[in-house]
Design a protein around this motif. Structure first.
Motif, PDB file in Angstrom:
ATOM      1  N   LEU A  96       0.809  -1.213   0.000  1.00 45.41           N
ATOM      2  CA  LEU A  96       0.000   0.000   0.000  1.00 45.41           C
ATOM      3  C   LEU A  96       0.845   1.267   0.000  1.00 45.41           C
ATOM      4  O   LEU A  96       0.300   2.373  -0.041  1.00 45.41           O
ATOM      5  CB  LEU A  96      -0.924   0.006   1.230  1.00 45.41           C
ATOM      6  N   GLY A  97       2.159   1.102   0.045  1.00 42.98           N
ATOM      7  CA  GLY A  97       3.031   2.261   0.078  1.00 42.98           C
ATOM      8  C   GLY A  97       3.238   2.755   1.505  1.00 42.98           C
ATOM      9  O   GLY A  97       2.652   2.253   2.459  1.00 42.98           O
ATOM     10  N   TRP A 106      -3.528   7.988  11.193  1.00 43.49           N
ATOM     11  CA  TRP A 106      -4.656   8.905  11.065  1.00 43.49           C
ATOM     12  C   TRP A 106      -4.569  10.022  12.104  1.00 43.49           C
ATOM     13  O   TRP A 106      -4.951  11.162  11.832  1.00 43.49           O
ATOM     14  CB  TRP A 106      -5.971   8.144  11.216  1.00 43.49           C
ATOM     15  N   LYS A 107      -4.088   9.699  13.300  1.00 52.51           N
ATOM     16  CA  LYS A 107      -3.968  10.737  14.333  1.00 52.51           C
ATOM     17  C   LYS A 107      -3.022  11.840  13.861  1.00 52.51           C
ATOM     18  O   LYS A 107      -3.315  13.033  14.021  1.00 52.51           O
ATOM     19  CB  LYS A 107      -3.463  10.128  15.637  1.00 52.51           C
ATOM     20  N   THR A 108      -1.890  11.459  13.269  1.00 50.21           N
ATOM     21  CA  THR A 108      -0.950  12.451  12.753  1.00 50.21           C
ATOM     22  C   THR A 108      -1.584  13.285  11.644  1.00 50.21           C
ATOM     23  O   THR A 108      -1.407  14.503  11.584  1.00 50.21           O
ATOM     24  CB  THR A 108       0.316  11.764  12.224  1.00 50.21           C
ATOM     25  N   VAL A 109      -2.341  12.624  10.760  1.00 51.23           N
ATOM     26  CA  VAL A 109      -3.016  13.337   9.676  1.00 51.23           C
ATOM     27  C   VAL A 109      -3.953  14.392  10.235  1.00 51.23           C
ATOM     28  O   VAL A 109      -3.948  15.558   9.789  1.00 51.23           O
ATOM     29  CB  VAL A 109      -3.791  12.353   8.781  1.00 51.23           C
ATOM     30  N   PHE A 110      -4.760  14.023  11.213  1.00 52.10           N
ATOM     31  CA  PHE A 110      -5.701  14.973  11.804  1.00 52.10           C
ATOM     32  C   PHE A 110      -4.975  16.144  12.458  1.00 52.10           C
ATOM     33  O   PHE A 110      -5.373  17.301  12.314  1.00 52.10           O
ATOM     34  CB  PHE A 110      -6.587  14.260  12.830  1.00 52.10           C
ATOM     35  N   LEU A 111      -3.913  15.851  13.193  1.00 47.65           N
ATOM     36  CA  LEU A 111      -3.170  16.914  13.863  1.00 47.65           C
ATOM     37  C   LEU A 111      -2.578  17.890  12.856  1.00 47.65           C
ATOM     38  O   LEU A 111      -2.609  19.110  13.070  1.00 47.65           O
ATOM     39  CB  LEU A 111      -2.065  16.314  14.731  1.00 47.65           C
ATOM     40  N   ARG A 142     -11.138   7.459  18.527  1.00 43.65           N
ATOM     41  CA  ARG A 142     -10.556   6.130  18.375  1.00 43.65           C
ATOM     42  C   ARG A 142     -10.797   5.717  16.940  1.00 43.65           C
ATOM     43  O   ARG A 142     -11.934   5.610  16.500  1.00 43.65           O
ATOM     44  CB  ARG A 142     -11.197   5.131  19.355  1.00 43.65           C
ATOM     45  N   PHE A 143      -9.725   5.497  16.215  1.00 44.65           N
ATOM     46  CA  PHE A 143      -9.805   5.325  14.776  1.00 44.65           C
ATOM     47  C   PHE A 143     -10.024   3.868  14.397  1.00 44.65           C
ATOM     48  O   PHE A 143      -9.408   2.957  14.958  1.00 44.65           O
ATOM     49  CB  PHE A 143      -8.524   5.847  14.118  1.00 44.65           C
ATOM     50  N   SER A 144     -10.905   3.649  13.402  1.00 44.53           N
ATOM     51  CA  SER A 144     -11.171   2.287  12.922  1.00 44.53           C
ATOM     52  C   SER A 144     -10.034   1.780  12.055  1.00 44.53           C
ATOM     53  O   SER A 144      -9.838   0.575  11.905  1.00 44.53           O
ATOM     54  CB  SER A 144     -12.480   2.246  12.130  1.00 44.53           C
ATOM     55  N   HIS A 145      -9.248   2.707  11.462  1.00 40.84           N
ATOM     56  CA  HIS A 145      -8.065   2.348  10.685  1.00 40.84           C
ATOM     57  C   HIS A 145      -6.865   3.070  11.283  1.00 40.84           C
ATOM     58  O   HIS A 145      -6.949   4.240  11.635  1.00 40.84           O
ATOM     59  CB  HIS A 145      -8.232   2.732   9.216  1.00 40.84           C
ATOM     60  N   ASP A 146      -5.751   2.354  11.391  1.00 44.81           N
ATOM     61  CA  ASP A 146      -4.568   2.933  12.010  1.00 44.81           C
ATOM     62  C   ASP A 146      -3.882   3.951  11.111  1.00 44.81           C
ATOM     63  O   ASP A 146      -3.401   4.980  11.572  1.00 44.81           O
ATOM     64  CB  ASP A 146      -3.561   1.836  12.375  1.00 44.81           C
ATOM     65  N   THR A 147      -3.821   3.651   9.810  1.00 45.37           N
ATOM     66  CA  THR A 147      -3.008   4.465   8.914  1.00 45.37           C
ATOM     67  C   THR A 147      -3.713   4.763   7.602  1.00 45.37           C
ATOM     68  O   THR A 147      -4.756   4.191   7.296  1.00 45.37           O
ATOM     69  CB  THR A 147      -1.679   3.746   8.585  1.00 45.37           C
ATOM     70  N   MET A 148      -3.094   5.645   6.824  1.00 45.72           N
ATOM     71  CA  MET A 148      -3.524   5.945   5.473  1.00 45.72           C
ATOM     72  C   MET A 148      -2.269   6.170   4.643  1.00 45.72           C
ATOM     73  O   MET A 148      -1.190   6.437   5.195  1.00 45.72           O
ATOM     74  CB  MET A 148      -4.414   7.187   5.442  1.00 45.72           C
ATOM     75  N   PRO A 149      -2.339   6.084   3.304  1.00 48.21           N
ATOM     76  CA  PRO A 149      -1.156   6.350   2.479  1.00 48.21           C
ATOM     77  C   PRO A 149      -0.594   7.746   2.738  1.00 48.21           C
ATOM     78  O   PRO A 149      -1.333   8.725   2.803  1.00 48.21           O
ATOM     79  CB  PRO A 149      -1.689   6.211   1.053  1.00 48.21           C
ATOM     80  N   PHE A 150       0.722   7.818   2.876  1.00 46.96           N
ATOM     81  CA  PHE A 150       1.378   9.086   3.208  1.00 46.96           C
ATOM     82  C   PHE A 150       1.043  10.186   2.194  1.00 46.96           C
ATOM     83  O   PHE A 150       0.832  11.341   2.564  1.00 46.96           O
ATOM     84  CB  PHE A 150       2.893   8.885   3.277  1.00 46.96           C
TER      85      PHE A 150
END
Length: 331
Positions: free
Chosen positions: A104-105, A110-115, A169-177
């Motif tokens: 997935l690369g 997600w927490k970092t993305v939101f911040l 509390r996120f249902s997914h831990d990460t997303m593509p950078f």
């Protein structure tokens, strides 16, 4: 011992060029082996891609590592990902079976993305508000409207940052950078730079004919819009807390939400946020505020409709039939 052969799903991953690879898990039985176990084993087998120089290894080792979050495990010739907690036997994979993996690369939490998304308005709005000479070539005598909007916008994004740290509390831990740039642009450009340049401009200042002697100079009107904003923001927070309480810490458990706001729609948090931005759009009359409202509400409705369908598919007849996705009685 359990053994499962992992083959590439389509293109060979650059971080795992030795696939296919047979994962062997000593001490494990087929009935207690999960997809997560396979991912961890692959991460150990492919810790990083080979590099020609030590410096490249140092700077790119994490980026190139085939860590679990960047792996998408599926059944062979299937596209739907298998969740980490799924046991192989429940997915139909037996000892000696086969699964596929896709890279997935590089991922980001997600927490970092939101911040990152919410911090830019907290920087941009104070700069434009407190340093008008830089942007307009001279001072701006701020109107009551501008002072109110500044405070409301800052409170909103501070609230979002605190919710990200302590509530969500996120249902997914990460997303593509790479997606962080697309996601952040919405906040950096629209609710950040464009909104600030619009509402803190001299056109909305205390001496502007657009403000002085109009309804936007009327304390009753400003406080009425603020009251709607406060109710919407508090309601949004309550629904976020209710959603948090549905999912125990460290789990991905999903349940049907009930309580304040959920009797009419599946995602009242989106509805209340749109109401809060509607209050600011009405208060200011800024065309940028209206554009942001339309864009943000449209995006939230897309998310709500997708998640609403997922709720109905997962819970079937148990899911309340009268609920709409985001707008009460409408959609």
């Amino acid at each position: 011992m359990v053994s499962v052969t992992v083959v590439p799903a389509g293109k060979m991953p650059s971080v795992a060029r030795e696939l296919p690879y047979t994962v062997e898990l000593p001490g494990k039985q087929a009935e207690d082996t999960t997809v997560r176990d396979i991912k961890v084993a692959l991460a150990k087998r492919f810790p990083k891609a080979s590099s020609t120089t030590a410096s490249v290894k140092l700077t790119r080792s994490h980026q190139r590592q085939f860590y679990p979050a960047r792996q998408k495990i599926t059944l062979k010739d299937h596209r739907d990902p298998l969740k980490d907690e799924v046991k192989l036997v429940d997915a139909g994979v037996t000892d000696g079976g086969e699964v596929s993996v896709k890279d997935l690369g590089h991922q980001i939490s997600w927490k970092t993305v939101f911040l990152v998304e919410y911090v830019s308005p907290l920087v941009i709005h104070p700069l434009v508000y407190h340093f008008p000479k830089v942007f307009w070539g001279g001072p701006v005598y701020h109107s009551t409207l501008q002072r109110f909007v500044y405070v409301l916008v800052m409170i909103h994004f501070i609230k979002r940052e605190l919710e990200t740290l302590f509530v969500h509390r996120f249902s997914h831990d990460t997303m593509p950078f790479a997606n962080i740039f697309k996601n952040s642009a919405h906040y950096h450009l629209l609710s950040g730079l464009a909104l600030a340049l619009s509402v803190y401009s001299p056109n909305f200042g205390a001496t502007s004919p657009y403000i002085r002697g109009t309804v936007r100079d009327d304390p009753t009107f400003i406080w009425a819009c603020t009251a709607v904003w406060i109710i919407a923001e508090v309601s949004n927070l309550i629904t976020h807390i209710n959603l948090r309480n549905l999912r125990p810490a460290g789990s991905r458990k999903r349940a049907i939400p009930y309580g304040y706001g959920f009797s009419l729609v599946s995602f009242p948090n989106y509805f209340f946020e749109s109401v809060a931005w509607l209050a600011i759009a009405v208060m200011t009359g800024s065309f940028v505020a209206w554009i942001f409202l339309v864009v943000a509400t449209g995006q939230m409705y897309i998310w709500a409709a997708k998640k609403h369908r997922a709720y109905k598919k997962e819970f079937g007849n148990a899911y309340p039939k009268g609920r709409k996705a985001m707008f009460p009685y409408i959609a």
